[in-house]
Design a protein around this motif. Sequence first.
Motif, PDB file in Angstrom:
ATOM      1  N   ALA A 135      18.268  -4.956  23.516  1.00 21.23           N
ATOM      2  CA  ALA A 135      19.260  -6.258  23.912  1.00 21.23           C
ATOM      3  C   ALA A 135      19.144  -6.482  24.798  1.00 21.23           C
ATOM      4  O   ALA A 135      18.660  -7.940  24.585  1.00 21.23           O
ATOM      5  N   LEU A 136      18.242  -6.138  25.062  1.00 20.05           N
ATOM      6  CA  LEU A 136      17.284  -7.191  26.546  1.00 20.05           C
ATOM      7  C   LEU A 136      16.723  -8.522  25.724  1.00 20.05           C
ATOM      8  O   LEU A 136      16.492  -8.657  26.591  1.00 20.05           O
ATOM      9  N   LYS A 137      15.853  -8.049  24.822  1.00 25.46           N
ATOM     10  CA  LYS A 137      15.024  -8.684  24.524  1.00 25.46           C
ATOM     11  C   LYS A 137      15.474 -10.061  23.459  1.00 25.46           C
ATOM     12  O   LYS A 137      14.909 -10.507  23.314  1.00 25.46           O
ATOM     13  N   ILE A 138      16.226  -8.965  22.613  1.00 26.51           N
ATOM     14  CA  ILE A 138      17.193 -10.167  21.896  1.00 26.51           C
ATOM     15  C   ILE A 138      18.546 -10.941  22.414  1.00 26.51           C
ATOM     16  O   ILE A 138      18.760 -12.418  21.989  1.00 26.51           O
ATOM     17  N   MET A 139      18.973 -10.399  23.615  1.00 33.31           N
ATOM     18  CA  MET A 139      20.039 -11.526  24.215  1.00 33.31           C
ATOM     19  C   MET A 139      19.430 -11.184  25.382  1.00 33.31           C
ATOM     20  O   MET A 139      20.697 -11.489  26.637  1.00 33.31           O
ATOM     21  N   PRO A 140      18.316 -12.024  26.383  1.00 27.66           N
ATOM     22  CA  PRO A 140      18.104 -12.725  27.377  1.00 27.66           C
ATOM     23  C   PRO A 140      19.081 -13.235  28.108  1.00 27.66           C
ATOM     24  O   PRO A 140      18.929 -12.611  29.458  1.00 27.66           O
ATOM     25  N   ILE A 141      20.257 -14.188  27.901  1.00 26.03           N
ATOM     26  CA  ILE A 141      20.630 -15.121  28.316  1.00 26.03           C
ATOM     27  C   ILE A 141      22.046 -13.777  28.987  1.00 26.03           C
ATOM     28  O   ILE A 141      22.431 -13.977  30.300  1.00 26.03           O
ATOM     29  N   LEU A 142      21.695 -12.476  28.498  1.00 32.64           N
ATOM     30  CA  LEU A 142      22.869 -11.192  29.155  1.00 32.64           C
ATOM     31  C   LEU A 142      22.081 -10.493  29.998  1.00 32.64           C
ATOM     32  O   LEU A 142      22.567  -9.295  29.982  1.00 32.64           O
TER      33      LEU A 142
END
Length: 400
Positions: A135-142
Motif C-alpha cells: 500500500a505504501l509503495k503503490i499509493m505513496p501520496i497516502l
Amino acid sequence: MKKKLILVLNCGSSSVKFSVIDPILEINYLDGMVDILNSKISLIIKNLIKNTTLFKEFEKMDSYEKLIKLIFTTLLCKYKNYLDDVVGIGHRVVHGGPFLKKSMIINSDILLKIKQSSIFAPLHNPFHVAAIKIALKIMPILQYNNVVVFDTAFHQTIPKKAFLYAIPYKFYKNYSIRRYGAHGINHFYVLKKSSLILKKPINCLNIISCHLGSGSSITAIVNGQSVDTSMGLTPLEGLVMGTRCGDIDPYVIFYMVNELNIPVKEVQQILTKESGVLGISSMTSDFRKLEEKYYTHKQAKLSINIFCYRISKYISGYSSLMQGRLDAIVFTGGIGENSSFIRQKIIHKLSLLNLFIDVKKNKKNYKKNIFINSMNSIPILVIPANENQIIAQETYDLVV
C-alpha cells in the motif's frame, strides 16, 4: 464537495476483504473479497452504489504480495474515481503484541513492532506487513495516512485474573506472556450493533459474542467491556478452528517432540495448519463442504460435532461472568452468519441457560441483523461481521 473516503484492507488467513467506505455517513461504495481457500483465487468486487459486481478467477499465486498488488491494480484500473477520493488506508492487524494497544498512524517503528509481533500471530501478521508495504509503495501520496487497527486493542480491559497464565509470574513481567485475544475489532462492532438492536446503552450491555469462521473466538462482554476471550497469547488457543487445534494439553507437544521425534517446527506446522476440522476430517477446512458431507462422511460429522461442542462449552463457561444477567448471545463471522445448521447444533446444548432457537427464523438466511430465538429464550442474534466499518472510522479519526 470532494468526498473523504477510507480504503480498508482486512487481510486474513483464508481471505482478503477490502472496502471503500464513507465512515461518517456509513456508506459502503465498494466491497471486495479475495477467497484464497480453494484451488483457484476468486476476486469479487461489488459496487454498492451502481449495484454491479465484478468477478474474476485467477490461478494460485506464489506470494501474498502479488495477491495484494492484484487488488490494487484492479481497483486503480476499474474504480479509480473512488480511489481518487480516498484520504486514508486502514489496515486490520491481528496482534499488536505488548506495546501496540490502540489504533495509530503507521511509521517505520510501528511497522517493525508489527513484524516482531508475528511470533504471536504467525498466520496473520506477516500478511499484514506485506499488505502495508504494498500500500505504501503503490499509493505513496497516502504515505502518512496509513493506519493500523488492532484486534487485540478491544481486549485491553480483560483483568489479570483472566489474562494471566498459571506459570511463573516472571514470564509475564519480563516477557509479556499473557492472553491477548483476537477478533477484537469485530467483537467491538457486534457490541455496538447489539446496543442499537436491543436498545440498551453499551455500558449496560452483557453479551457473549461468537465470531465463528476459519479462525474462531468467543468473547465475554460485561457492561460493554471485554472481560475474557477464548484466544490467548496467539490465535491458536481456544476453539477448534479451520486448521488450528485450539485448546490442548501442552504435554501433547512434549510427547510429539520427545517420544515421536517430531521436530518442533513441524509440530508448530501441524498445530497451526494441519489441525482443527481439517485434521479431524482428514478432508478439508472448508465448513461448507463439511456440512455437505455431514451425514455421509463419519470424519466430517465428527469434526463439526467437536467444533460445536467446544463452542457450547465456552458459552456455558462465560455465562458465569455475566453478573447475573445475560442480555444476548450473538453469532457473527462467516460461519456464525451463514450456517443455520451449526448455530442450531450449538444452541441445542444450552437449554439450561434458557437459550432456545426458533428453527424457522434460524433457517431464514437474511443479510441483516435478526433474532433467531424462540419466544421463551434469551435473545439470540445474528449480526453480519463488519470489521471494516470500525477500521474506517478509526482511520478517519486519525487522518482527517
